[in-house]
Design a protein around this motif. Sequence first.
Motif, PDB file in Angstrom:
ATOM      1  N   LEU A   1       0.813  -1.204   0.000  1.00 19.10           N
ATOM      2  CA  LEU A   1       0.000   0.000   0.000  1.00 19.10           C
ATOM      3  C   LEU A   1       0.851   1.260   0.000  1.00 19.10           C
ATOM      4  O   LEU A   1       0.609   2.197  -0.773  1.00 19.10           O
ATOM      5  CB  LEU A   1      -0.942   0.003   1.209  1.00 19.10           C
TER       6      LEU A   1
ATOM      7  N   ALA B   1       0.562   3.813  -3.383  1.00 18.82           N
ATOM      8  CA  ALA B   1      -0.486   4.817  -3.188  1.00 18.82           C
ATOM      9  C   ALA B   1      -0.237   6.092  -3.998  1.00 18.82           C
ATOM     10  O   ALA B   1      -1.129   6.584  -4.705  1.00 18.82           O
ATOM     11  CB  ALA B   1      -0.628   5.140  -1.703  1.00 18.82           C
TER      12      ALA B   1
ATOM     13  N   ILE C   1      -9.298   3.337  -1.057  1.00 25.30           N
ATOM     14  CA  ILE C   1      -8.537   2.144  -0.675  1.00 25.30           C
ATOM     15  C   ILE C   1      -9.531   1.038  -0.360  1.00 25.30           C
ATOM     16  O   ILE C   1     -10.338   1.152   0.567  1.00 25.30           O
ATOM     17  CB  ILE C   1      -7.633   2.426   0.542  1.00 25.30           C
TER      18      ILE C   1
END
Length: 399
Positions: free
Chosen positions: A53, A57, A102
Amino acid sequence: MRIRDLRKEPTADGARVAVRVEWEEARRAPQDLFVSAPAPFDADLVASTSFALAATAVPALRAGERRIALDGSVCPRLRAGVTTVLRTLAGWNPALGPVPAIEAGEGAATHPAERRRTGMYLSGGVDSLDLLLENRATFPADHPLSVRTALFVHGLDIGAPRQSPRARFYARVRAMLEPVCATEEVTLVPLTTNVRTLDPDGKAWAESLFGAATLSLAHALSPPLTDVYIAASAHVDGLAPAGSHPLTDPYLSSGSLTVHHEGVHRTRLEKLRRVTERADTRAVLRVCWQDIPEDGPVNCGRCRKCVRAMLGLEALGRLGDAPTFPRRELAVGDLEVCAVDDLTQHFYGELVDPLERRGRGDLAAALRERLRQFREFGAGVVPKKPGPWRRLRRILDRR
């Protein structure tokens, strides 16, 4: 963006953590993102969704991805923090567009190991060497925030995309850093990654990607790593939007890893003075990111990063005793590569008076003029005689 197939797998000399990245909005081919370590350091690698992540991102935001969908669950602390980082970056640069959602399972927050283990990123630059020395001066050896691990990464500046792999050069710099780490009782951990390939043209690195991409690697080592330091590259008086920033980096913490953006209270000249006071750290100082020959000096002595550091060394009276630079003197013409911007104006400003006192009034005058041009025309290298239209354009661009 779809992120799947997170795994830890063996390599020829150790192991790596890898994940498959599939783009949904951007017209880009799927790719495997990885971080690897040789034995025996590979034992600490963890297949962590936090690594996946944090690494993806910002590229997802810049590519216009509407979502980041991960298989598995992510730490809620990191999930909220990543959203904060993306909104901050989008606020600094509205052209980036909406923040991607997300999508991942709801996982319980992880917790640090019973015994804290603190690490840092070490490149051999001014900021990271000063961070190591400042940590030693601040914390006793048995303090939980005393650094015990230094991460030295191939694929960030050495071996970056659009450069040659420079494996021999990386091994050489690693060998240079080992004695300093041994003196400070720090274990140097070599890592290799391709996280910068998510920024294929290199435009996002300094502007928005640096902090998240770098800090993602520590999540692949947590636990056992519970705290990690990243060195500040700007003084608090000269803060400006950037890819690594005290307002964003700490939000990349998770339930098992706490991120510390450290050194913002110290000026670059203060850092350089401390680093060059010791012969061993002076002998490993490496600021250059150019694709220079592997067997030559570790700094080219001509690029803006080198000239900036050499100006600081000249202001301290230590340029003549700087073994990692190929030159021992500076001329006014060397400053042509130095673009004054929001992030560098503070450092250049603090050099003017020391250079005057050192008898280098020519360099001080040249810096003073470039700072004046920056205040009048805006960031960048300004032509000595800009026409009226160019001056107006720069003023409007800056506003």
